[in-house]
Motif scaffolding. Structure first.
Motif, PDB file in Angstrom:
ATOM      1  N   ALA A 193      88.717 -54.079-126.472  1.00 61.85           N
ATOM      2  CA  ALA A 193      90.030 -53.464-126.246  1.00 61.85           C
ATOM      3  C   ALA A 193      91.114 -54.490-126.462  1.00 61.85           C
ATOM      4  O   ALA A 193      90.916 -55.687-126.210  1.00 61.85           O
ATOM      5  CB  ALA A 193      90.120 -52.886-124.837  1.00 61.85           C
ATOM      6  N   ALA A 202      95.377 -54.874-125.691  1.00 57.25           N
ATOM      7  CA  ALA A 202      96.679 -54.416-125.223  1.00 57.25           C
ATOM      8  C   ALA A 202      97.751 -55.061-126.092  1.00 57.25           C
ATOM      9  O   ALA A 202      97.715 -56.270-126.335  1.00 57.25           O
ATOM     10  CB  ALA A 202      96.883 -54.787-123.763  1.00 57.25           C
ATOM     11  N   ASP A 230      94.342 -50.758-120.518  1.00 54.94           N
ATOM     12  CA  ASP A 230      94.948 -49.507-120.962  1.00 54.94           C
ATOM     13  C   ASP A 230      96.110 -49.069-120.077  1.00 54.94           C
ATOM     14  O   ASP A 230      96.656 -47.976-120.282  1.00 54.94           O
ATOM     15  CB  ASP A 230      93.896 -48.399-121.032  1.00 54.94           C
ATOM     16  N   GLU A 231      96.519 -49.901-119.105  1.00 56.03           N
ATOM     17  CA  GLU A 231      97.563 -49.486-118.180  1.00 56.03           C
ATOM     18  C   GLU A 231      98.241 -50.707-117.566  1.00 56.03           C
ATOM     19  O   GLU A 231      97.580 -51.701-117.260  1.00 56.03           O
ATOM     20  CB  GLU A 231      96.962 -48.620-117.068  1.00 56.03           C
ATOM     21  N   THR A 260      89.478 -50.764-129.043  1.00 53.82           N
ATOM     22  CA  THR A 260      90.499 -49.785-128.696  1.00 53.82           C
ATOM     23  C   THR A 260      91.842 -50.476-128.583  1.00 53.82           C
ATOM     24  O   THR A 260      91.961 -51.517-127.938  1.00 53.82           O
ATOM     25  CB  THR A 260      90.147 -49.102-127.367  1.00 53.82           C
ATOM     26  N   ASN A 294      95.712 -50.403-127.263  1.00 51.15           N
ATOM     27  CA  ASN A 294      96.532 -49.778-126.239  1.00 51.15           C
ATOM     28  C   ASN A 294      97.935 -50.352-126.253  1.00 51.15           C
ATOM     29  O   ASN A 294      98.157 -51.446-125.721  1.00 51.15           O
ATOM     30  CB  ASN A 294      95.917 -50.003-124.854  1.00 51.15           C
TER      31      ASN A 294
END
Length: 439
Positions: A80, A82, A129-130, A435, A437
């Motif tokens: 992932a 960010a 993701d946040e 991923t 984000n």
């Protein structure tokens, strides 16, 4: 020994039509940390500048400046990323402004803290993701500050007991303009940092006590000395600058610790810390200028310094390599600069020195030391090839020389295998599996 590519999302390169073989772009590696379960988080920056791009609405022509945090699993695969610092084309404004000096910390609950000077901290979820919480602190003069500032720390390190070792900044210090890192502070064991949770930090050391220009507005409730917030004369004394000047016999010297600076403190344990302090930087050569890797306990007592360094022959001012990392689980510290890689035990005794003048260790000049993992590995980033080298540190520091030599020999073999897998251009490693984000 393992080598990881420090990747950039292929989708980000595609949307901006960034051609790695063309000029005008830059990529940097700021920091990396690892979690206790083996995940690795790497903080990077990607930017492009084109003189003719001002005002262009075409993402293929626009200037941009992003910061990225990429998580790698225990198998070394990116999972992932960010992306923050500015809005990705077509997306919402970023919740986190870009900062060029930023560090990471993995908190006990798995959240990732992104901290930057002068005192901003943002919490990201473990999956990146946040944005869980934000405590911003703006740059600039005090009178220009947004009154909504709510800072936490300019850097965070986590001890084995879960204490947060922090560096915080203040306004109105000496003749410095704006906010300046000045306080070393710790939280109590087990205290949490999270949404709605902002632990009290107890100040244990101050770099500079010249605070005549401070006002009541220049204090923050979460940074305390005794029963009151740190401010004006309510702070640890003597200052680190004064204590180190006395320790080194440089009080009043032009090349002493007056107007010195400090970088990110590192934890040697739950109650012993390393604080890098550097004398004033001049426009001319700084070779021979004073510096100390000060040993400070959790009561604020100066316990000495990491020893065995020569002011000229081991000077971190050559290349401005000011980072010290520590392994709090095994009580040892490390430093890498253009002259060598150094290792110390918790008593400050130099246990290993690998000189870059010696053939086996010459490649070290191309690496920056970023961190030490909970598993006892050094994380080194190649400055141009953007690869992360993990070096296992033996239990006996007397064996570190052989481990580093073996890792540097194996680096080329691992790099060749990764080049076949990723086919980088100009050492930009594009990845489409993780991923992405935008935050």
């Amino acid at each position: 020994m393992t080598v990881l590519p420090i990747t950039v999302p292929a989708s980000l390169l595609d949307v901006h039509h960034l051609a790695p073989e063309a000029g005008g772009w830059g990529f940097r590696v700021d920091h990396a940390v690892a979690s206790a379960v083996g995940d690795t988080y790497v903080l990077t920056g990607l930017r492009r500048y084109r003189a003719h791009a001002a005002g262009s609405a075409d993402p293929a022509e626009q200037d941009f400046g992003y910061q990225l945090v990429t998580r790698y699993g225990s198998d070394g695969k990116p999972t992932a990323t960010a992306v923050f610092g500015q809005a990705v084309p077509g997306g919402s404004p970023s919740a986190i402004p870009e900062r060029e000096v930023t560090t990471l910390a993995v908190l006990p609950d798995g959240a990732v803290a992104v901290s930057s000077k002068p005192g901003s901290t943002h919490l990201l979820s473990p999956d990146l993701d946040e944005v869980l919480a934000s405590w911003p602190m703006s740059w600039g003069w005090k009178k220009e500050q947004d009154t909504g500032d709510d800072p936490f720390a300019a850097s965070i390190a986590v001890t084995p007991a879960g204490r947060l070792l922090c560096m915080t900044s203040g306004y109105g210090l000496s003749n410095w303009a704006g906010a300046h890192p000045n306080i070393v502070a710790v939280s109590e064991p087990g205290t949490a940092l999270g949404p709605g949770l902002k632990p009290v930090l107890r100040a244990i050391a101050t770099l500079d006590t010249r605070t005549d220009c401070q006002s009541d507005a220049d204090s923050y409730a979460h940074v305390r000395y005794g029963d009151e917030p740190v401010g004006r004369g309510n702070r640890p004394s003597p200052s680190l600058a004064e204590a180190l000047s006395e320790l080194t016999g440089t009080s009043g010297s032009l090349y002493g610790y007056l107007d010195s600076t400090m970088t990110r403190p590192a934890a040697l344990g739950d109650d012993l810390f390393v604080v890098p302090v550097f004398g004033k930087t001049y426009r001319s050569t700084n070779l021979g200028q004073e510096f100390s890797f000060a040993l400070v306990d959790d009561r604020g007592v100066l316990r000495g310094r990491l020893g065995g360094l020569h002011l000229r022959e081991d000077s971190p001012f050559t290349g401005f390599d000011f980072t010290v990392v520590a392994d709090p689980y095994r009580a040892r510290a490390f430093h890498l600069n253009r002259y060598g890689l150094y290792a110390w035990s918790a008593d400050g005794a130099l246990r290993a020195r690998m000189s870059t003048a010696e053939k086996p260790f010459k490649p070290l000049v191309h690496f920056a030391l970023l961190e030490c993992t909970p598993a006892g590995e050094l994380l080194l980033a190649h400055r141009k090839q953007h690869l992360l080298l993990r070096v296992p540190v033996p239990q006996d520091l007397d064996d570190l020389t052989g481990a580093v030599e073996a890792a540097l020999k194996g680096y080329g073999r691992e790099r060749t295998a990764l080049k076949k897998q990723y086919t980088p251009v100009n050492w930009l490693w594009s990845d489409s599996a993780a991923t992405v984000n935008p935050l």
